[in-house]
Design a protein around this motif. Sequence first.
Motif, PDB file in Angstrom:
ATOM      1  N   ASP A 127       0.829  -1.212   0.000  1.00  0.00           N
ATOM      2  CA  ASP A 127       0.000   0.000   0.000  1.00  0.00           C
ATOM      3  C   ASP A 127       0.864   1.263   0.000  1.00  0.00           C
ATOM      4  N   ALA A 128       1.922   1.265   0.816  1.00  0.00           N
ATOM      5  CA  ALA A 128       2.789   2.437   0.906  1.00  0.00           C
ATOM      6  C   ALA A 128       3.490   2.711  -0.419  1.00  0.00           C
ATOM      7  N   LEU A 129       3.979   1.648  -1.080  1.00  0.00           N
ATOM      8  CA  LEU A 129       4.675   1.830  -2.352  1.00  0.00           C
ATOM      9  C   LEU A 129       3.710   2.272  -3.452  1.00  0.00           C
ATOM     10  N   ASN A 130       2.498   1.732  -3.456  1.00  0.00           N
ATOM     11  CA  ASN A 130       1.505   2.164  -4.452  1.00  0.00           C
ATOM     12  C   ASN A 130       1.148   3.636  -4.278  1.00  0.00           C
ATOM     13  N   GLN A 131       0.984   4.070  -3.029  1.00  0.00           N
ATOM     14  CA  GLN A 131       0.683   5.479  -2.780  1.00  0.00           C
ATOM     15  C   GLN A 131       1.849   6.371  -3.193  1.00  0.00           C
ATOM     16  N   ALA A 132       3.072   5.933  -2.896  1.00  0.00           N
ATOM     17  CA  ALA A 132       4.251   6.719  -3.272  1.00  0.00           C
ATOM     18  C   ALA A 132       4.363   6.818  -4.788  1.00  0.00           C
TER      19      ALA A 132
END
Length: 448
Positions: free
Chosen positions: A126-131
């Motif tokens: 989730d964090a990488l997709n948002q970034a």
Amino acid sequence: MNAPWKSGMPGNRDPFAAYICDDAALDVLRPVVIEMGWQPEKCNKGGLRNAVQSLSVSASPNILLVDLSESGDPLNDINALAEVCEPGTVVIAIGQVNDVRLYRDLLASGIHDYLLKPLSASQVRDALNQAHAVFTSPRNQDGEVVKHHISTAIIGTRGGVGASTLATSLAWLFSDEHKSPTALLDLDVHFGTGALTLDLEPGRGLTDAIDNPSRIDGLFIERAMIRANDNLSILSAEAPISSPLMTDGAAFVQLEEEFRQAFEMTVVDLPRNMLINFPHVLGDVNLVIVMAEMTLASARDTIRILSWLKSNAAHAHTMVVVNKVQSGTAEISKADFEASIERQIDFQIPFDPKAAANAAKLGQTFVQANRSSRASAAIKQIGERVMGASSEGFTSETAGKKSLLGSFDLKSLLAKRANPNPRQRMRNEWPKVRRGLSNAHAGLQLNL
């Protein structure tokens, strides 16, 4: 790091890189990286220190994941990372400290997100997709319309007239009540009180900018400015008295340019001596507020500053604000003051020493500490006038009319050499000034 993206950046940057301290976190991260289509070899062993060393000699990735677990001072080390990170890089930090204050401080320093160990695959995904969404989202290009920005400079005619009080109060009003992203620039490098009024440490941001103007960019602004609230950032200094101001003023112009990109409002607390050495500071200012008081000395310097502004900053709208107004005790009456400066006073702020002392004790701006005082009401009216103005609305109401400054002889205010009491002579000349305004000849010139 999360600084505004700029066109023309190198196109050979890696899409992702990570610097992780322990094998357990690497084992969780690598499968997610492969799923994202990135190279698992970019997941490096070693934390923040290794990231700083590597990025100091290579291009920054689009997205950077960095481990703070071995860092003794995460906030200070993040600043070291910012020194080597190119603008536009989206940084995600991971660590073991579960502290809300640390989380907020890291976000304020420019970090996109902070993940707590032990990591989970869904959390990392989730964090990488948002970034990735942040990095690939549309950014402003050079040809796009620049958002509306109002830059206001406040100049005190004399020391102690309240220019800094007004500057900090207006900045707070814009940021807190109007929810506008606001920058407060205190250009009194040695004796500025902007940070002190807000109960903050000024930091080294302004002195660093003066020493290295070429470093000023969106990333520098993000790191150097001190956050006063969610919408207010301040750039101030307390330079040593033994260190003279060695600059051509290029840093001040560059700072204002970056403020226009990052904020909606800029408030500049501008010492009057800056007009002598750095007149270009007002090159892109929309509004100049001349702060005065009803004294002979202040009236004289108001005339001089207004004349200077007319010659050197004719593009800026000018307002005259008189502070510390007391009924029946002024050295000069309002009518005489307005006659001498040949224009009306825009706003008057009542004298309220108790309210000023209360603000100082609380470590708050004047309007924040004294919301119901008459002086605060006047300052709020000034703020409403500034906020309601547009770039088209800064045209002087007297445009097209002949200025009385061209027909007013200031010699009538000055004492003759034979007069042993110049102040009394100036007082006696006020009635003549008023009569002279109506009968002045068009050919007379202002003599400063």
